[in-house]
Design an enzyme around this catalytic site. Sequence first.
Site, PDB file in Angstrom:
ATOM      1  N   ARG A  47      38.904 -17.635 -59.136  1.00 36.33           N
ATOM      2  CA  ARG A  47      39.705 -18.418 -58.176  1.00 36.33           C
ATOM      3  C   ARG A  47      39.468 -19.916 -58.290  1.00 36.33           C
ATOM      4  O   ARG A  47      40.346 -20.714 -58.050  1.00 36.33           O
ATOM      5  CB  ARG A  47      39.373 -17.956 -56.759  1.00 36.33           C
ATOM      6  CG  ARG A  47      40.018 -16.624 -56.441  1.00 36.33           C
ATOM      7  CD  ARG A  47      39.625 -16.112 -55.092  1.00 36.33           C
ATOM      8  NE  ARG A  47      38.269 -15.573 -55.126  1.00 36.33           N
ATOM      9  CZ  ARG A  47      37.884 -14.494 -54.469  1.00 36.33           C
ATOM     10  NH1 ARG A  47      38.741 -13.837 -53.714  1.00 36.33           N
ATOM     11  NH2 ARG A  47      36.648 -14.064 -54.554  1.00 36.33           N
ATOM     12  N   LYS A 161      30.433  -1.221 -61.063  1.00 40.36           N
ATOM     13  CA  LYS A 161      30.039  -0.577 -59.831  1.00 40.36           C
ATOM     14  C   LYS A 161      29.980  -1.605 -58.710  1.00 40.36           C
ATOM     15  O   LYS A 161      29.929  -2.792 -59.027  1.00 40.36           O
ATOM     16  CB  LYS A 161      28.706   0.132 -60.019  1.00 40.36           C
ATOM     17  CG  LYS A 161      27.528  -0.841 -60.209  1.00 40.36           C
ATOM     18  CD  LYS A 161      26.231  -0.122 -60.283  1.00 40.36           C
ATOM     19  CE  LYS A 161      25.694   0.228 -58.926  1.00 40.36           C
ATOM     20  NZ  LYS A 161      24.604  -0.645 -58.480  1.00 40.36           N
ATOM     21  N   HIS A 191      25.533   0.767 -66.291  1.00 41.94           N
ATOM     22  CA  HIS A 191      24.817   0.092 -67.379  1.00 41.94           C
ATOM     23  C   HIS A 191      23.593   0.885 -67.856  1.00 41.94           C
ATOM     24  O   HIS A 191      23.123   0.686 -68.959  1.00 41.94           O
ATOM     25  CB  HIS A 191      24.462  -1.357 -67.007  1.00 41.94           C
ATOM     26  CG  HIS A 191      23.291  -1.514 -66.105  1.00 41.94           C
ATOM     27  ND1 HIS A 191      23.348  -1.331 -64.761  1.00 41.94           N
ATOM     28  CD2 HIS A 191      22.000  -1.836 -66.375  1.00 41.94           C
ATOM     29  CE1 HIS A 191      22.156  -1.549 -64.227  1.00 41.94           C
ATOM     30  NE2 HIS A 191      21.312  -1.846 -65.189  1.00 41.94           N
ATOM     31  N   LYS A 195      21.548   1.719 -72.015  1.00 42.62           N
ATOM     32  CA  LYS A 195      20.159   1.442 -72.413  1.00 42.62           C
ATOM     33  C   LYS A 195      19.790   2.352 -73.581  1.00 42.62           C
ATOM     34  O   LYS A 195      20.061   3.554 -73.537  1.00 42.62           O
ATOM     35  CB  LYS A 195      19.200   1.693 -71.237  1.00 42.62           C
ATOM     36  CG  LYS A 195      19.354   0.672 -70.101  1.00 42.62           C
ATOM     37  CD  LYS A 195      18.370   0.964 -68.977  1.00 42.62           C
ATOM     38  CE  LYS A 195      18.655   0.133 -67.745  1.00 42.62           C
ATOM     39  NZ  LYS A 195      18.053  -1.191 -67.727  1.00 42.62           N
ATOM     40  N   GLU A 229      11.311  -0.517 -58.616  1.00 44.44           N
ATOM     41  CA  GLU A 229      11.579  -1.937 -58.863  1.00 44.44           C
ATOM     42  C   GLU A 229      10.601  -2.787 -58.072  1.00 44.44           C
ATOM     43  O   GLU A 229      10.287  -2.467 -56.917  1.00 44.44           O
ATOM     44  CB  GLU A 229      13.000  -2.289 -58.424  1.00 44.44           C
ATOM     45  CG  GLU A 229      14.070  -1.617 -59.253  1.00 44.44           C
ATOM     46  CD  GLU A 229      15.440  -2.178 -58.922  1.00 44.44           C
ATOM     47  OE1 GLU A 229      15.905  -3.037 -59.663  1.00 44.44           O
ATOM     48  OE2 GLU A 229      16.011  -1.756 -57.899  1.00 44.44           O
ATOM     49  N   ASP A 248      23.191   2.562 -54.083  1.00 51.97           N
ATOM     50  CA  ASP A 248      23.012   1.542 -55.120  1.00 51.97           C
ATOM     51  C   ASP A 248      22.429   2.133 -56.409  1.00 51.97           C
ATOM     52  O   ASP A 248      22.803   1.729 -57.499  1.00 51.97           O
ATOM     53  CB  ASP A 248      22.085   0.445 -54.574  1.00 51.97           C
ATOM     54  CG  ASP A 248      21.943  -0.741 -55.523  1.00 51.97           C
ATOM     55  OD1 ASP A 248      22.983  -1.193 -56.034  1.00 51.97           O
ATOM     56  OD2 ASP A 248      20.812  -1.212 -55.745  1.00 51.97           O
ATOM     57  N   HIS A 253      23.042   5.557 -61.386  1.00 54.72           N
ATOM     58  CA  HIS A 253      22.020   5.570 -62.440  1.00 54.72           C
ATOM     59  C   HIS A 253      21.165   6.841 -62.432  1.00 54.72           C
ATOM     60  O   HIS A 253      20.943   7.461 -63.460  1.00 54.72           O
ATOM     61  CB  HIS A 253      21.087   4.364 -62.300  1.00 54.72           C
ATOM     62  CG  HIS A 253      21.799   3.055 -62.141  1.00 54.72           C
ATOM     63  ND1 HIS A 253      22.965   2.753 -62.813  1.00 54.72           N
ATOM     64  CD2 HIS A 253      21.514   1.954 -61.394  1.00 54.72           C
ATOM     65  CE1 HIS A 253      23.359   1.524 -62.485  1.00 54.72           C
ATOM     66  NE2 HIS A 253      22.498   1.028 -61.620  1.00 54.72           N
ATOM     67  N   LYS A 353      12.906  -0.548 -53.799  1.00 56.15           N
ATOM     68  CA  LYS A 353      12.716  -1.976 -54.088  1.00 56.15           C
ATOM     69  C   LYS A 353      11.374  -2.401 -53.508  1.00 56.15           C
ATOM     70  O   LYS A 353      10.820  -1.727 -52.629  1.00 56.15           O
ATOM     71  CB  LYS A 353      13.831  -2.794 -53.429  1.00 56.15           C
ATOM     72  CG  LYS A 353      15.207  -2.498 -54.015  1.00 56.15           C
ATOM     73  CD  LYS A 353      15.933  -3.774 -54.402  1.00 56.15           C
ATOM     74  CE  LYS A 353      17.304  -3.516 -54.956  1.00 56.15           C
ATOM     75  NZ  LYS A 353      17.371  -3.481 -56.410  1.00 56.15           N
TER      76      LYS A 353
HETATM   77  C1  BG6 Z   1      21.927  -2.294 -60.318  1.00 55.19           C
HETATM   78  C2  BG6 Z   1      21.579  -2.325 -58.860  1.00 55.19           C
HETATM   79  O1  BG6 Z   1      22.965  -1.396 -60.567  1.00 55.19           O
HETATM   80  O2  BG6 Z   1      20.779  -1.915 -61.072  1.00 55.19           O
HETATM   81  C3  BG6 Z   1      20.409  -3.254 -58.594  1.00 55.19           C
HETATM   82  O3  BG6 Z   1      22.703  -2.771 -58.113  1.00 55.19           O
HETATM   83  C4  BG6 Z   1      19.235  -2.890 -59.477  1.00 55.19           C
HETATM   84  O4  BG6 Z   1      20.027  -3.200 -57.226  1.00 55.19           O
HETATM   85  C5  BG6 Z   1      19.676  -2.782 -60.941  1.00 55.19           C
HETATM   86  O5  BG6 Z   1      18.244  -3.882 -59.331  1.00 55.19           O
HETATM   87  C6  BG6 Z   1      18.554  -2.248 -61.796  1.00 55.19           C
HETATM   88  O6  BG6 Z   1      18.930  -2.349 -63.139  1.00 55.19           O
HETATM   89  P1  BG6 Z   1      17.832  -2.497 -64.290  1.00 55.19           P
HETATM   90  O7  BG6 Z   1      18.606  -2.476 -65.541  1.00 55.19           O
HETATM   91  O8  BG6 Z   1      17.125  -3.795 -64.025  1.00 55.19           O
HETATM   92  O9  BG6 Z   1      16.903  -1.346 -64.118  1.00 55.19           O
END
Ligand code: BG6
Length: 509
Positions: A47, A161, A191, A195, A229, A248, A253, A353
């Site tokens: 935008r 996502k 994603h 990996k 994390e 999330d 994942h 987290k």
């Molecule tokens: C994302 C989440 O999809 O994946 C994040 O929204 C998370 O909250 C992240 O931190 C973790 O990805 P990676 O590749 O760092 O393990």
Amino acid sequence: MKKSDPVTIVFFGASGDLAKRKLIPALFQLEQDDLLPKQTRIVGFARREKSHEQFRTEMEKAIIEFARSKPKIGSRELNAFTSLLYYHTGKYDNSKSFKDLKIFLDKLDEECGIPPGKGNRLFYLSTPPTVFCDIIAMLGQTEHIADHKDKNLWTRVIIEKPFGRDLKTARTLNKNILSVLDESQVYRIDHYLGKETVQNIMAFRFGNSIFEPLWDRRYISHVHITVAEAISVEGRSSYYDNTGALRDMVQNHMLQLLALVAMEPPASFAPNAVRNEKVKVLNAIPTIEVNEVDRHAVRGQYAAGTINGRSIPDYLREPGVKSNSVTETFVALKLHVDNWRWAGVPFYLRTGKALTKRLTEINIEFRQPPLALFRHAKSDEHKEIERMKPNVLSLRVQPNEGIRLSIGMKIPGPKMILQPTDMEFYYSKVFDVEPPKAYERLILDAISGDSTLFIRQDEVETAWTLIDSVLDGWADEKSPHIHLYRAGTLGPYAADEFITNDIKKLATF
Ligand code: BG6
């Protein structure tokens, strides 16, 4: 690798964090490795008013900061890449913006000798999900989408996502998308599937004959999937506080990791053969009854603590988090896969987290030997034998990527005392190359039309069905409260207790 047809890549949300940190650096890397098709053009759409030059300068900075092989400013490579970049200012719900975009893309094609309307397109939706439907509708209305049956021309759309926030919203989103696009044109990204170590789960299982015969309920006692994390919400609270760890991380994942561990060997590595097997696994996981949720899940929220000397506030005091929020920043979940291979084998999923450290690992724990041969050992030796650990196969997704197999070995000496010993393999020691980042692999797959590592409509909806059942349970007022855990620890004590007690109930052999 075979070079694909020329393409123009348009990414919506070009001013966003994802574009800067991941997408542009990934495209830069692909260009460096000579993997982008000739005549690739990359157009950022957002935008904010911006010139092509301004955009190039911004992206140059992003590449220097985030690219895998950090280039020097002003280097020939950097200039060669940024000359492929263009910027288009527009609104996501405005048809004029999209008509102008079409004129602009046709002009770029023309410069490359491609006749108008004959250019391949990869659209990447890296915007907030609230505008996904607008963008797709606009692309449809302003004739950006090629006929999927056309063998000489293609349009593909990568969708980031979160893909909905429950089954209902995911279905609506799918319905809107599929009213404009054919499923074969839709690339829903996760994603984690990009990996290297995640792809290696399939290679490890189906490219070797040693483990597959042991890969079932007869030999495996239970499976742990952990995605820990050390980061907290860190400036993402407006998204995270409305989302939570279950949506999330688990919906996408972690269920993908589970599916790869539990799936049957596909008939081939064709996209639908692999995805069919993953969907079968997800379908075999029974949904959790609303009043049973506390027997399957523990949720937690971090309280103030320290991680590597860094002070973390209470989640409730993070800027942008509601002061009475019950959003979970940690979840432990027990799932079963009710099929012939896995009946009775629990899969324990844990993610959170602000934990001690970053670690993504899959631990496959084998059953104890059927006969405790050393059970007649006496006194102090007996203690050692009781401490005998089961064999564990650990697939380390990140960091220190690798595979570890823990086996019992006799400690040298006159007594028969066993000790768990590790056989280890580390990527960094065996392979002399830095693996490509997840986004590099996935963008390249989308360019070459390989959707194996993308999520299909039925996959995403089945995953939401499972997650909805837990969310419904938590919404019930009788559901147990959220457990607090100190930042920098392993999560709530209740989660550990729940899993440890559950494992004790499993038959040993
Ligand atoms: C994302 C989440 O999809 O994946 C994040 O929204 C998370 O909250 C992240 O931190 C973790 O990805 P990676 O590749 O760092 O393990």
